[in-house]
Write an enzyme that holds these catalytic residues in place. Sequence first.
Site, PDB file in Angstrom:
ATOM      1  N   ASP A  67       0.566  -1.084   0.231  1.00 49.16           N
ATOM      2  CA  ASP A  67       0.242  -0.287   0.069  1.00 49.16           C
ATOM      3  C   ASP A  67       1.032   1.048   0.440  1.00 49.16           C
ATOM      4  OD1 ASP A  67       0.765  -0.127   2.321  1.00 49.16           O
ATOM      5  OD2 ASP A  67      -1.169  -0.447   3.484  1.00 49.16           O
ATOM      6  N   ASN A 135      -7.607  -1.737  14.628  1.00 43.37           N
ATOM      7  CA  ASN A 135      -8.611  -1.892  14.300  1.00 43.37           C
ATOM      8  C   ASN A 135      -8.858  -2.818  13.763  1.00 43.37           C
ATOM      9  OD1 ASN A 135      -7.964  -1.253  11.935  1.00 43.37           O
ATOM     10  ND2 ASN A 135      -9.491   0.264  11.415  1.00 43.37           N
ATOM     11  N   HIS A 137      -7.510  -3.903  10.384  1.00 41.05           N
ATOM     12  CA  HIS A 137      -7.085  -4.223   9.168  1.00 41.05           C
ATOM     13  C   HIS A 137      -5.868  -4.550   8.069  1.00 41.05           C
ATOM     14  CE1 HIS A 137      -4.797   0.412  10.117  1.00 41.05           C
ATOM     15  NE2 HIS A 137      -3.637  -0.726   9.331  1.00 41.05           N
TER      16      HIS A 137
HETATM   17  C1  GLP Z   1      -0.078   0.514   8.449  1.00 35.35           C
HETATM   18  C2  GLP Z   1       0.414  -0.363   6.946  1.00 35.35           C
HETATM   19  C3  GLP Z   1      -0.506  -1.851   7.248  1.00 35.35           C
HETATM   20  C4  GLP Z   1       0.043  -2.532   8.859  1.00 35.35           C
HETATM   21  C5  GLP Z   1      -0.151  -1.520   9.991  1.00 35.35           C
HETATM   22  C6  GLP Z   1       0.529  -1.978  11.153  1.00 35.35           C
HETATM   23  O1  GLP Z   1      -1.378   0.816   8.806  1.00 35.35           O
HETATM   24  N1  GLP Z   1      -0.933  -0.047   6.076  1.00 35.35           N
HETATM   25  O2  GLP Z   1      -0.076  -2.888   6.587  1.00 35.35           O
HETATM   26  O3  GLP Z   1      -0.324  -3.767   8.591  1.00 35.35           O
HETATM   27  O4  GLP Z   1       0.553  -0.707   9.958  1.00 35.35           O
HETATM   28  O5  GLP Z   1       1.418  -1.051  11.608  1.00 35.35           O
HETATM   29  P1  GLP Z   1       2.475  -0.952  12.808  1.00 35.35           P
HETATM   30  O6  GLP Z   1       3.003  -2.297  12.269  1.00 35.35           O
HETATM   31  O7  GLP Z   1       3.285   0.209  12.993  1.00 35.35           O
HETATM   32  O8  GLP Z   1       1.763  -1.265  14.051  1.00 35.35           O
END
Ligand code: GLP
Length: 260
Positions: A67, A135, A137
């Site tokens: 992404d 959440n 995702h």
């Molecule tokens: C972002 C990315 C996701 C990732 C998420 C978790 O939102 N788009 O792909 O899974 O962060 O992030 P972190 O590892 O900083 O908690």
Amino acid sequence: MNIFVAPDRTAAALRTADLVEQLVNATAPTALGIATGETMEAPLAEIVRRHRRGTLNLASTEVYLLDEYIGLQPDDPCSFANTVNRLLVEPTGISPGAVHGPDPHTLNLYAECAGYERRVRAARIQLQLLGIGTNGHIAFNEPGSSFASSTRVVRLSEQTRSDNARSFPDGAQPPAAAITQGIGTILMARELLLVACGQQKAQSVARAVEGPVTRSLPASALQLHPNVTVVLDPPAAALLADDARQPCRRNREEGKDFYQ
Ligand code: GLP
């Protein structure tokens, strides 16, 4: 689904790097899908260490991003492309041409999404690394995303923007929109590896792994995939059912690595 609860965050990073190393060393060329976010920093650092040591050679690996934010300047250090350059491309010296991601700076974002979807499908990702949002995702597929979704422009939830604000300089807010591979795109990878660390992930991890399969928790779509590994540290595993939470101890007794 294989669930591996590592003794701590460092061991989770080592386990993640082990799985990447096994794949990269067994197949060439390799199509590796990587995720960004704080959770991925330690695994990527370990992958770089092994590349430098010569045990994991990324020379014939093509890397695909999940992404990208829309609205940042091309040189913004917080863009996922620049993050991957800093954490992986520069320290390993792999060709920048071997790293693929959606371009958020093109005029026609919809054509860009369709084009990136085609490139990812054609690449046939062998291993897709994933993080998870608080959440639930995956990539930037927020609650409510269709499990059949493909690469598209999405609006980010307030929860995600406030969680991700910690990666931006003081006071700066993450953009409100992004391009993301869809859940349907992600499910096409041959193998999925979800990594989560920290107590703030415990609830989304438990719902993803043990809860109902529902679009209100996008990561629950992983239950539909035949080849998924989940690597956790103990705080992220804290809300799993008891028998899933203790795999390290039990598997040490059994001489096995994984709770299945
Ligand atoms: C972002 C990315 C996701 C990732 C998420 C978790 O939102 N788009 O792909 O899974 O962060 O992030 P972190 O590892 O900083 O908690």
